[in-house]
Write an enzyme that holds these catalytic residues in place. Structure first.
Site, PDB file in Angstrom:
ATOM      1  N   SER A 137      27.790  68.781  69.754  1.00  0.00           N
ATOM      2  CA  SER A 137      27.774  67.562  70.550  1.00  0.00           C
ATOM      3  C   SER A 137      26.988  67.844  71.835  1.00  0.00           C
ATOM      4  O   SER A 137      27.178  68.886  72.466  1.00  0.00           O
ATOM      5  CB  SER A 137      29.215  67.160  70.879  1.00  0.00           C
ATOM      6  OG  SER A 137      29.202  66.036  71.727  1.00  0.00           O
ATOM      7  N   GLY A 158      21.402  67.257  71.611  1.00  0.00           N
ATOM      8  CA  GLY A 158      20.183  66.460  71.696  1.00  0.00           C
ATOM      9  C   GLY A 158      19.746  65.875  70.375  1.00  0.00           C
ATOM     10  O   GLY A 158      18.617  65.406  70.227  1.00  0.00           O
ATOM     11  N   SER A 212      28.021  67.469  61.975  1.00  0.00           N
ATOM     12  CA  SER A 212      28.209  68.086  60.655  1.00  0.00           C
ATOM     13  C   SER A 212      28.445  69.590  60.764  1.00  0.00           C
ATOM     14  O   SER A 212      27.585  70.391  60.406  1.00  0.00           O
ATOM     15  CB  SER A 212      27.054  67.763  59.703  1.00  0.00           C
ATOM     16  OG  SER A 212      25.805  67.849  60.334  1.00  0.00           O
TER      17      SER A 212
END
Lengths: 300, 615
Positions: free
Chosen positions: B449, B452, B521
């Site tokens: 997180s 970018g 992910s």
């Protein structure tokens, strides 16, 4: 002689395992140690892939201390069946002067067998090595998988073995890892001999009694197979009718006194036996756990 | 002729005397050799738990750790024979954490000797083992009530345990249950009737094992899983395999289950000369009259009695991995010669093995048993496990560790798999993409997180739009506001989140688009799942490799601050792991600090590989 139902099922199971190995691996090899189990394994491999020849080479890790009759039998077998035999000797061990006589059984086995095997598997890049070991031979073998995983360093982790259900084998490997495969896992020594008899499989003549020159040493009968065995003071080879239950390096392999000169006599003698097969193997004797320790280091 | 070897297992709770019983059997039958007995006497003094007496358990507990801890860790196989029969014994661990090894032993056996301590009666582990052996298709049980010497050979104590088991067995579908009171330590009713229990009118253990008939006499149809194609030269093509059930004779008609191709058996080849007939469990090589298209993984069978062919089925799973099962995660399913991607689509329930209760579950942990629906990447042929233990049993393999994650026994094919057939469409992905003069691709942005991902994906999409490329962008936060608003951030929900996104992206790829997905992910398994939904050359993994410290410093949404303060759970990089991609197609690392620079590099990469039409 027709096979008993019991042997027929063992045979079918072993053939299944051999075919599974060929179907699942890129570069399998059969470890041919010249003994009766290897003879049976080779016979099963011929059956499994007939009319094709076994689609893998044979590998013999030669310690240079095998009985002369073993080497003669090996070469005769390979020539008769037209097989691809690879022979590997740990040259580094030879140059260090390692031998069962000079170095003792533990070091000799470690260097010439275990390390030699690892060198050979690395040299040819084999990803699966078929061997004739049986679970009834020894306690730690009793817990070994049929498809037994080896780390990239050829080590065995007995506490972390893959569950093996039905005949569904987990054959996945990461890079550098390999598998040892034991198609005879569920056979006993007696099964092997009965199968040898029923299928008329040639085995090395050392399994049958014949007068041979032996000395009694540390409670075992050691055959004086050539002039490399230094006799201790007072030792004098005497000719006795002996045979061998297992075959290995001759200075480390005890004979038993026997008159059993053919397969039927061997079977009859074995049924009356009160000692186990590996009793003649001096290398197993250090301690009960010693086989497990050797196997963790990569011994077959 | 002598009956085939009896394969049986010993099981039951820890310390109920399983290993001692086997040691006793071997000893009584003089099957322990002199040198082994010498070892045993030495070991008994060192590790034994029986004082001066020989500790028989040490005969079978082969591993050093077992001898030191006095427990059985792994299944040990033992072999012995009497004049009447050969035996293969799987000596199974009693401790709960080794339940998977016990299931392994049961999968090879036709009979279970279930040990119960006469003083303790049925314990949780006794029920667990009874359930597992039943689940794995063991149909004959000896209820061996051990340590009768410690209850003064009391008939009532024995009768109580037998009655207790009778009540529990109803659901377990055993064909026979034979209760025997015994003392493994002293040999009562092990190899001969016990003078201490004249009231027992049943057999002693060995006498029973020597004569029990466990053969499956039901006429089963031919099942021949093709194991290996034998083609030594141009003149010979045989299919090698082991009959899973039934028999086959020269001239028989067979059908390849999945394709429907048919032929007749021309030869049954064996080294000693051709056979006229073979039956289960023979290993043979079949040659056919016609060139039939069949290879490893195919199931040959009797055209009148066909197996199921489906890509979805319901099965009981015994979970064997430390890593829990989450629906949607991809595993390799191995069944016969097939090894293919599969996932659990739904856990219907977890089984409480003590009470048989069915409990709702979102995951399955080590040693838990669950009834599940599975979906495979393509249809395979199989039978219900109750009909065939070979064609109805499978394992799941963890794709990262390569370990066995689960054992499964199939109950039935799912009707929706039988009735929902893919609709063949006239226009395909290639045609749709050709209209757009582009090559469909799935650009998968992964990273922490704040790394970018969305910023760079957005710049890439802008650049592609300038080139006239048709795109779509699926962004983690946006998708969670709509399609996936019912999902949270637990491991199970994260798996489902990515599965849905992957499926949506696949539809967009079918429309000919270049799809950009920006999702944290964190798990390699889910990224692999997304990769496998599309063609091999369509998936481009882009790893935005921004260090965690940088992400925390940026903290564009203030989330790290909250996570570090413990206000958000399961936050990647804080209290949930991020599994770094090992072989990403593009890695945006420290050499690419500006987002625009990163976007240019990605577009350049696509250009160089022909995804974009020349400007």
């Amino acid at each position: 002689m027709p096979l008993t139902e019991h042997l027929r099922r063992l045979e079918a199971e072993s053939i299944f395992i051999l075919r599974e190995t060929v179907a699942e691996f890129q570069n399998p090899v059969l470890l041919y140690s010249i003994g009766k189990d290897s003879s049976v394994l080779l016979h099963l491999a011929r059956k499994a892939f007939y009319p094709a020849k076994p689609p893998f080479p044979l590998l013999h890790v030669d310690t240079t201390w095998k009985f002369r009759d073993m080497i003669a039998f090996r070469d005769e077998t390979v020539a008769r069946l037209g097989l691809d035999l690879r022979i590997h000797v740990n040259q580094e061990g030879i140059s260090r002067g390692v031998s069962p006589v000079a170095s003792g059984s533990a070091l000799h086995t470690q260097v010439m067998k275990t390390e030699g095997l690892r060198q050979a598997l690395d040299k040819w890049g084999f990803d699966a090595a078929l061997g004739g070991a049986r679970r009834d031979e020894e306690k730690s073998r009793a817990k070994e998988r049929i498809f037994s995983h080896r780390t990239a360093a050829q080590g065995w982790d007995p506490k972390n073995q893959r569950p093996e259900l039905w005949r569904v084998f987990d054959t996945r490997l990461a890079r550098g890892e390999s598998m040892r495969v034991f198609p005879l896992s569920n056979w006993t020594e007696l099964d092997v001999w009965r199968y040898v008899a029923a299928e008329n499989i040639p085995v090395a003549p050392l399994y049958f009694a014949r007068p041979r020159p032996v000395v009694r040493r540390d409670g075992a009968l050691i055959m004086v197979d050539d002039d490399r065995l230094p006799l201790r003071p007072g030792e004098k080879p005497e000719w006795r009718s002996v045979r061998f239950r297992t075959l290995g390096c001759y200075p480390l392999t005890g004979a038993i006194e026997s008159e059993a000169a053919d397969v039927a006599a061997v079977i009859a003698e074995m049924r009356a036996a009160t000692t186990s097969e590996r009793q003649g193997r001096l290398i197993d004797f250090d301690e009960s756990g010693s086989m497990e320790r050797k196997k963790r280091e990569g011994y077959f | 002729m002598a009956p085939p070897a009896l394969r049986f297992l010993t099981c039951g709770s820890v310390d109920d005397g399983k290993s001692t019983l086997i040691g006793r059997l071997l000893y009584e039958r003089s099957l322990i050799c002199d040198d082994q007995l010498a070892n045993l006497e030495r070991d008994s003094k060192k590790f034994g738990t029986t004082g001066a007496a020989v500790d028989f358990a040490l005969l079978v507990d082969g591993l050093e750790a077992e001898r030191e801890q006095g427990i059985t860790i792994d299944v040990a196989y033992r072999y012995f024979s009497t004049d009447k029969r050969s035996f293969i014994v799987a000596d199974c661990p009693g401790h709960e954490q080794y339940t998977r090894n016990m299931a392994t032993g049961a999968s090879h056996c036709d009979l279970a000797v279930l040990l119960v301590d006469a003083r303790k009666g049925l314990l949780a582990q006794t029920h667990r083992h009874a359930n597992i052996v039943a689940l794995l298709g063991v149909r004959h049980v000896v209820l061996a009530v051990n340590k009768m010497d410690l209850v003064d050979y009391d008939r009532a104590a024995f009768a109580r345990i037998v009655a207790q088991f009778e009540a529990a067995r109803a659901a377990l579908n055993f064909l026979s249950v034979t209760p025997i009171p015994l003392s493994a330590r002293h040999g009562d009713n092990v190899c001969r009737p016990s003078a201490n229990m004249p009231w027992h009118d049943g057999p002693d253990l060995l006498g029973f094992l020597e004569t029990v008939d466990v053969e499956d006499r039901a006429a089963r149809p031919l099942r021949f899983p093709v194991q290996w194609v034998n083609r030594p030269d141009a003149d010979f093509r045989g299919l090698a395999g082991t009959l899973a059930s039934g028999c086959v004779a020269k001239g028989d008609e067979i059908v390849v289950a999945a394709s429907g191709g048919r032929s007749r058996v021309a030869r049954i080849v064996a080294m000693g000369g051709d056979l006229d007939r073979a039956e289960a469990p023979d290993s043979v090589t079949l040659v056919f009259a016609d060139e039939i298209d069949a290879s490893r993984g195919d199931l040959l069978c009797d055209p009148r009695h066909r197996p199921e062919v489906a890509d979805q089925f319901a099965a009981d799973l015994i979970w064997m991995s430390e890593e829990a099962l989450y629906p949607g995660r991809s595993y390799l399913l191995k069944c016969g010669g097939n090894c293919l991607p599969a996932s659990v689509t739904e856990i219907k329930y977890r089984l409480d093995v003590e009470t048989q209760a069915q409990i709702a579950a979102k995951k399955l942990g080590l040693n838990e048993i669950g009834f599940c629906n599975l979906a495979l990447s393509r249809p395979i042929a199989f039978d219900a496990y109750a009909d065939n233990r070979v064609t109805g049993g499978f394992i799941l393999i963890d794709r990262a560790t390569h370990g066995v994650a689960a054992a499964g026994v199939i109950r039935f094919a799912l009707r929706r798999a039988q009735n929902v057939h893919p609709q063949a469409l006239s226009l395909d992905k290639a045609r749709r993409a050709a209209l757009k003069r582009q090559k469909p691709a799935l650009l998968w942005f992964t990273g922490l997180s704040g790394a970018g991902k969305s910023t760079i994906a957005n710049l890439v999409e802008v650049a592609l739009a300038r080139r006239g490329v048709h795109t779509a962008l699926l962004d983690g936060d946006n998708v969670r506001h709509g399609l996936n608003k019912d999902l949270g951030f637990t491991e199970a929900d994260r798996v489902e989140n990515i599965r849905r996104v992957g499926e949506v992206a696949k539809l967009m790829l079918d429309a000919g688009l270049i799809v950009l997905c920006a999702f944290i992910s964190p798990f390699a398994a889910e990224r692999r799942m997304a990769r496998e939904l599309v063609a091999r050359d369509e998936f481009v993994e882009i790893f935005i490799d921004t260090p965690l410290a940088t992400c925390i410093a940026r903290d564009p949404k203030g989330l790290y601050q909250k996570a570090l303060a413990g206000q958000i759970k399961n936050f990647t990089g804080v209290d949930q792991a991020y599994e770094r991609p090992e072989a990403a197609d593009i890695v945006i690392g420290a050499d690419c600090v500006e987002a625009q620079q990163a976007a240019d590099r990605i577009v350049g990469w696509l250009d160089a590989r022909g995804f974009l039409a020349p400007d």
